[in-house]
Design a protein around this motif. Structure first.
Motif, PDB file in Angstrom:
ATOM      1  N   UNK A  34       0.843  -1.183   0.000  1.00  0.00           N
ATOM      2  CA  UNK A  34       0.000   0.000   0.000  1.00  0.00           C
ATOM      3  C   UNK A  34       0.884   1.240   0.000  1.00  0.00           C
ATOM      4  N   UNK A  35       0.501   2.226  -0.806  1.00  0.00           N
ATOM      5  CA  UNK A  35       1.279   3.450  -0.923  1.00  0.00           C
ATOM      6  C   UNK A  35       0.509   4.581  -0.251  1.00  0.00           C
ATOM      7  N   UNK A  36       1.167   5.215   0.712  1.00  0.00           N
ATOM      8  CA  UNK A  36       0.575   6.318   1.454  1.00  0.00           C
ATOM      9  C   UNK A  36       0.617   7.586   0.605  1.00  0.00           C
ATOM     10  N   UNK A  37      -0.217   8.556   0.986  1.00  0.00           N
ATOM     11  CA  UNK A  37      -0.277   9.820   0.246  1.00  0.00           C
ATOM     12  C   UNK A  37       1.074  10.522   0.202  1.00  0.00           C
ATOM     13  N   UNK A  38       1.903  10.303   1.238  1.00  0.00           N
ATOM     14  CA  UNK A  38       3.220  10.938   1.255  1.00  0.00           C
ATOM     15  C   UNK A  38       4.292  10.119   0.550  1.00  0.00           C
ATOM     16  N   UNK A  39       3.899   8.992  -0.066  1.00  0.00           N
ATOM     17  CA  UNK A  39       4.829   8.186  -0.841  1.00  0.00           C
ATOM     18  C   UNK A  39       5.394   6.976  -0.120  1.00  0.00           C
TER      19      UNK A  39
END
Length: 391
Positions: A24-29
């Motif tokens: 999973x990739x968070x909004x901050x990368x």
């Protein structure tokens, strides 16, 4: 001021914007290794190309028509489930909670139509979780689930987990069914031994009562069989399914024998969205993949590799972890440190796990998680444990 989203969840401070396989990739990368799979939902991981294609193709054709009409995708999925399981018939829902509601109604209607309307009691067990509807919380019976929501739906009898003597003594002329999870999920990843599940089936047969299995979390390949009860060589009368069957799309089902479903005639139950073309198209794609013997054999192989690595993790961090338990890729780390602290330390080390009762951390990865991802996940769990040790 109350938030615009009803504040019933204690959410972790992450916002994921993309998923790729077991990542999973968070909004901050930041990239998180996902050992939760949306609580055993994303059976084939995130953005699996087969599921994306199935959903996209169906979305370009037809989304919804309601159950006033024939739905070919629903018929196909029902036929597949009947062919692959004990069931003679299937009703599609949107969730495990809805599946529980129907299972309860089906068991009670069965006895009503048999001319024994007083036979309404359903035996359930400590530590169970059957959803958060009125029937679901009444079935579980714990104070955590029921406090403040009375009066509760009646007709449930709660027994200790794995106590055969108490179970035998509890059966009366009012008993309609026994309802149980072959592997408790929320209750702390507690598998029911095969011999006990066989004993339950024999007990139900002896007294002529229905056996309802809740395989919402442990079903659809999670234990290395298509459904967990297959390990014991038994068949239920009614089974609740959801989570993994939709691979991330909201989909559930109740599977039943012709006999158990005999009271559910036209007009006795329904759903606006249940079994819609989108959900069933994805469900067919999931089942076509997961039900393959080679795929299930790979689940067992991956499960063995993960469990072995977790045993090493426990040996490396004996003050943090106590033991590992579970079945297949439904595993629990019994903790010495507080499980919530370990889950949060996992977030710090970019690995996602899920807490459960009995101070357990649940590991529910995608069924197709790679060996490299298993190795990386255990490394990150070890880093999380080291963080706990230094605290």
């Amino acid at each position: 001021m109350i938030p615009s989203v009803l504040p019933t969840y204690s959410r972790a401070p992450m916002s994921f914007v993309k998923g790729e396989g077991s990542w999973l990739i968070e909004a901050d990368g930041r990239r998180f290794l996902d050992l939760g799979a949306g609580i055993a939902v994303n059976a084939l991981g995130h953005a699996h190309p087969t599921l994306v294609a199935a959903l996209t193709d169906q979305a370009n054709a037809l989304w919804h028509v309601s159950n006033l009409y024939q739905i070919p995708q629903q018929q196909k999925l029902a036929d597949m489930l009947v062919e692959l399981t004990f069931a003679d018939t299937v009703f599609f829902t949107n969730s495990g909670t809805e599946s529980c509601e129907l299972a309860v109604k089906m068991a009670r209607k069965y006895w009503y139509e048999k001319g024994v309307p007083e036979r309404v009691e359903i035996i359930t067990f400590e530590g169970s979780f059957h959803g958060r509807s009125s029937a679901g919380i009444a079935a579980a019976g714990s104070e955590k689930m029921t406090k403040g929501f009375g009066p509760l739906l009646g007709g449930f009898r709660h027994l200790p987990w794995n106590d055969h003597k108490a179970l035998t003594a509890a059966i009366t002329d009012q008993t309609a069914a026994i309802m149980i999870e072959p592997v408790q999920g929320e209750g702390g990843i507690r598998p029911l031994p095969d011999q006990c599940l066989k004993g339950l089936r024999d007990l139900c047969d002896e007294h002529g009562i229905l056996l309802i299995l809740d395989e919402v979390q442990c079903g659809v390949g999670r234990t290395g069989k298509l459904f967990a009860h297959e390990w014991a060589g038994i068949e239920p009368d009614i089974m609740m399914v959801a989570k993994g069957i939709g691979g991330g799309f909201p989909l559930g089902a109740v599977l039943a024998t012709e006999n158990a479903a005999s009271g559910m005639t036209a007009g006795t139950h329904g759903s606006t969205y249940g079994g819609n073309p989108l959900g069933c198209a994805v469900g067919c794609a999931v089942l076509e993949t997961v039900a393959e013997p080679d795929f299930l054999a790979d689940v067992s192989r991956r499960a063995g590799a993960l469990r072995q690595s977790l045993e090493g993790l426990i040996a490396q961090h004996p003050d943090v972890f106590e033991s590992v338990r579970g079945a297949g890729l439904m595993l629990g780390l019994k903790c010495k440190a507080t499980n919530i602290d370990i889950v949060n330390a996992g977030f710090d080390n970019e690995v996602i796990t899920v807490p459960a009762a009995d101070n357990v951390v649940r590991l529910l990865p995608a069924l197709n998680i790679t060996e490299d991802d298993i190795s990386e996940a255990v490394k990150r769990l070890s880093s999380a444990a080291s963080q706990i040790e230094k605290a």
